[in-house]
Design a protein around this motif. Structure first.
Motif, PDB file in Angstrom:
ATOM      1  N   ASN A  85       0.801  -1.223   0.000  1.00  0.00           N
ATOM      2  CA  ASN A  85       0.000   0.000   0.000  1.00  0.00           C
ATOM      3  C   ASN A  85       0.836   1.277   0.000  1.00  0.00           C
ATOM      4  N   PRO A  86       1.950   1.369   0.727  1.00  0.00           N
ATOM      5  CA  PRO A  86       2.775   2.583   0.596  1.00  0.00           C
ATOM      6  C   PRO A  86       3.321   2.777  -0.822  1.00  0.00           C
ATOM      7  N   ILE A  87       3.609   1.679  -1.524  1.00  0.00           N
ATOM      8  CA  ILE A  87       4.068   1.793  -2.918  1.00  0.00           C
ATOM      9  C   ILE A  87       2.939   2.345  -3.781  1.00  0.00           C
ATOM     10  N   ARG A 112       0.381   4.152  -2.727  1.00  0.00           N
ATOM     11  CA  ARG A 112       0.054   5.500  -2.263  1.00  0.00           C
ATOM     12  C   ARG A 112       1.121   6.538  -2.627  1.00  0.00           C
ATOM     13  N   ASP A 113       2.412   6.156  -2.541  1.00  0.00           N
ATOM     14  CA  ASP A 113       3.483   7.153  -2.557  1.00  0.00           C
ATOM     15  C   ASP A 113       4.401   7.144  -3.768  1.00  0.00           C
ATOM     16  N   THR A 114       4.244   6.175  -4.692  1.00  0.00           N
ATOM     17  CA  THR A 114       5.196   6.074  -5.802  1.00  0.00           C
ATOM     18  C   THR A 114       4.482   5.929  -7.140  1.00  0.00           C
ATOM     19  N   THR A 115       5.270   5.973  -8.206  1.00  0.00           N
ATOM     20  CA  THR A 115       4.751   5.688  -9.540  1.00  0.00           C
ATOM     21  C   THR A 115       5.184   4.291 -10.008  1.00  0.00           C
ATOM     22  N   SER A 150      -3.954   4.223  -7.804  1.00  0.00           N
ATOM     23  CA  SER A 150      -3.902   4.962  -6.533  1.00  0.00           C
ATOM     24  C   SER A 150      -4.859   4.355  -5.512  1.00  0.00           C
ATOM     25  N   GLU A 174      -5.594   1.813  -2.817  1.00  0.00           N
ATOM     26  CA  GLU A 174      -4.916   0.874  -1.938  1.00  0.00           C
ATOM     27  C   GLU A 174      -5.698  -0.427  -1.851  1.00  0.00           C
ATOM     28  N   ASP A 187      11.021  -2.842   0.855  1.00  0.00           N
ATOM     29  CA  ASP A 187      12.347  -2.232   0.734  1.00  0.00           C
ATOM     30  C   ASP A 187      13.426  -3.102   1.365  1.00  0.00           C
ATOM     31  N   LYS A 200      -1.101   9.742 -12.622  1.00  0.00           N
ATOM     32  CA  LYS A 200      -0.935   9.719 -11.171  1.00  0.00           C
ATOM     33  C   LYS A 200      -0.179  10.972 -10.765  1.00  0.00           C
ATOM     34  N   PHE A 201      -0.511  11.474  -9.607  1.00  0.00           N
ATOM     35  CA  PHE A 201       0.130  12.676  -9.046  1.00  0.00           C
ATOM     36  C   PHE A 201       0.015  13.872  -9.986  1.00  0.00           C
TER      37      PHE A 201
END
Length: 169
Positions: free
Chosen positions: A23-25, A27-30, A35, A37, A93, A152-153
């Motif tokens: 979910n952080p990937i 939410r926070d990355t491309t 988008s 979760e 990670d 995205k973003f």
């Protein structure tokens, strides 16, 4: 984290640890253009759907916890594409650089090939240099860049299609 890991089919109990890194990937990355979760129920349903279709959802486990996963499904619908599969591979990670990703991709490729797949395709964000390098290092070649297909973003993103032939022509 210890270097020891095992690759095994995912269990419903793996949903929490998987969502902790996935979910952080999202939410926070491309790395992914989605988008939305994932939910525990949705992830467990995805695992079941893949298996019901004859595909697999594998995890890499370290010290009893899932730290990466790989799965696959048909690249496109229609019987003409029945032997072309698209995969997803995601690592926490802390799992990077330990051979875990390579073991996962080899396991999912072997599973797909054993069920008649001829090709395995990865759709990689053009911005994901590490993902593109990983795929190249594991026998995939870049076959197409599809410009401006991901949003995205607040901006457009290109998708790189990478392909690995699993079987003989």
């Amino acid at each position: 984290m210890s270097a020891a890991f095992q690759i095994r089919p995912a269990l419903a109990a793996d949903a929490g640890p998987i969502l902790d890194y996935w979910n952080p990937i999202i939410r926070d990355t491309t790395v992914t253009f989605s988008s939305e979760e994932k939910s525990p129920q949705g992830l467990v349903a995805l695992m079941a759907d893949r298996r019901a279709a004859g595909h697999e959802f594998l995890v890499a486990e370290v010290a009893g916890t899932a730290v990466g996963h790989a799965t696959y499904a048909p690249f496109r619908q229609g019987n003409g594409y029945a032997r072309a599969m698209e995969h997803t591979i995601i690592l926490a990670d802390r799992a990077s650089g330990r051979g875990i990703g390579r073991a996962l991709i080899e396991a999912v490729a072997a599973h797909a090939a054993a069920r008649g797949a001829h090709t395995l395709i990865g759709g990689v964000s053009a911005e994901n240099a590490a993902g593109r390098a990983f795929h190249a290092a594991t026998g995939f070649r870049e076959v197409a860049v599809v410009p401006e297909v991901g949003w995205k973003f607040g901006r457009w993103h290109d998708l790189v299609l990478m392909l690995r032939v699993l079987g003989s022509r």
